[in-house]
Design an enzyme around this catalytic site. Structure first.
Site: not given
Lengths: 282, 282
Positions: B31-32, B34, B37, B151, B179, B187, B190
């Site tokens: 989740g969370n 960006h 994902h 990756e 990314v 990205l 954290r």
């Protein structure tokens, strides 16, 4: 019966059956088949549309110094019995098929903590991790709807039930009652290691377990029944490894309120390490 | 997009698609979300007929004292982004669904020896076993044909490739390029832990990795490039955990003949533990 040594062939066959909506059963074995294995196949045939048997002597579940090298192998006779028993597909991979990197690096392991470390797991370090790992691989290769295991290997059955639950494997697990000789000895490939004299003494293992059950049913403390069983095995010429009454659900020590119990023992008789168990309710 | 918190619902939906011969893709996330994902989702959509995203902050992969409790959770926003991205099914289980016994007993574990013990595994004991275990469970629940991983978590990608190979999981594993922000910072959820000053310093991680790559491509010994990278991170205000150039295939130390390499680093910047890597051929 079709026999295949390759993962791809197994997957293709099973995918075809699944595409027709058939229910797939798996009976994992290490070969050297006896009537106990055939009972597993019969149970699978009653429930499944298609029965796959795997035949693989899994090196990962033998500790160093155990009988991996001399474990009895009888492929032709096994295949004939399985064909006659109505098995659809025999998966008999080479070691390099399931462990392609050989000994060059340790393979990914499936560990069932707790259950794997007690009783047979204490005497055979790494054994149940080897079992859990190869069963996970077989399940991933065959993708059965259900799998059948013998209750003679009761601790193994619990390890497999727990790994299936914990890893969310979409497989039903069925236990099948132990098949015994007329004198009570549980069928096992390792009975073949016994001399005629040892074979004559071997039923004492089952007798000690049923005596322990009867003592507990008559009100004896499990701990006392354990000691009596251990002594009885020694008197019969065994070197006991453990003799214990446990909770059937999780093999923990039973409390006074526990009703569903199992008496289990492992003991060496000459070259053979024999195990057996008797489940009962008090 | 349908959202389900239960294993049964996921299996029913996927079985329906599979029955129509559709190719199922899975993107596991914590989740969370960006743009990294979302890039995984886009890659999955290009190949798969149906895309399942899992959203689960897996307690088993956090060591004691790590940021499990405060790991950012943003379910509503995540679900909205996934729906907009064309995801078919969101699997968002509760902790008790994937770990029904809670802390009462240790769950079955999937261990990938060797790869799990080095680099991030040395700094985060148990982390990759937690990852391997939950990914195995997700694969068994969703039964995808393929799964996509970033990756950026290069060591994790290798752990998953190896567990899939070793356990014979019938899943294709795809890695998707990292990314980055316009200043090079990878990205990561954290990154939200960084203060504005730390955020301004953070691109030094990627810069140090690309500088190490360039040095090796110019003929520098990997060991010297490692030291230079470590120093560069310290000068930028990081506490480095490791900075190293390894073989891309297995993260072993590279020999002179190894061509396919990866520079990897983990470093703490304030509250955030950041990781990144740059793959290259020499």
């Amino acid at each position: 019966m079709h026999t295949d040594r390759e993962i791809r062939g197994i997957r293709t066959a099973v995918a075809g059956w699944r595409g027709r909506g058939e229910y797939i059963g798996l009976v994992p074995t290490m070969g050297n088949l006896h009537d106990g294995h055939l009972r597993l196949v019969e149970a699978a045939r009653r429930t499944a549309d298609r029965v796959v048997v795997s035949l693989f002597v899994n090196p990962l579940q033998f500790a160093p110094g155990e009988d991996y090298e001399r474990y009895p192998r009888s492929f032709e006779a096994d295949a004939a019995r399985l064909a006659e028993a109505g098995v659809d597909l025999l998966f008999a991979p080479d070691v390099a098929t399931l462990y392609p990197d050989g000994g060059s690096r340790p393979p990914t392991r499936v560990e069932v903590p707790g259950l794997s470390d007690i009783l047979c797991g204490a005497g055979r370090p790494g054994h149940f991790t080897g079992v859990a790992t190869v069963v996970t691989k077989l399940f991933n290769i065959v993708a059965p709807d259900a799998a059948w295991f013998g209750e003679k290997d009761y601790q193994q059955l619990l390890v497999i039930r727990r790994l299936v639950a914990d890893l969310c494997l979409p497989v039903e697990v069925f236990g099948v009652p132990t098949v015994r000789e007329s004198d009570g000895l549980a069928l096992s490939s390792r009975n073949g290691y016994l001399t005629p004299e040892q074979r004559a003494a071997a039923p004492a293992l089952y007798q000690a377990l049923t005596a322990a059950r009867d003592a507990v049913l008559a009100g004896e403390e499990p701990g006392n029944a354990d000691t009596a069983g251990w002594n009885r095995l020694q008197e019969a010429g065994f070197e006991p490894e453990y003799f214990t009454i446990r909770r059937a659900a999780d093999l923990d020590e039973p409390g006074p309120e526990d009703r569903d119990l199992v008496a289990l023992a492992a003991a060496r008789l000459g070259e053979a390490r024999l195990i057996d168990n008797v489940r009962f309710e008090r």
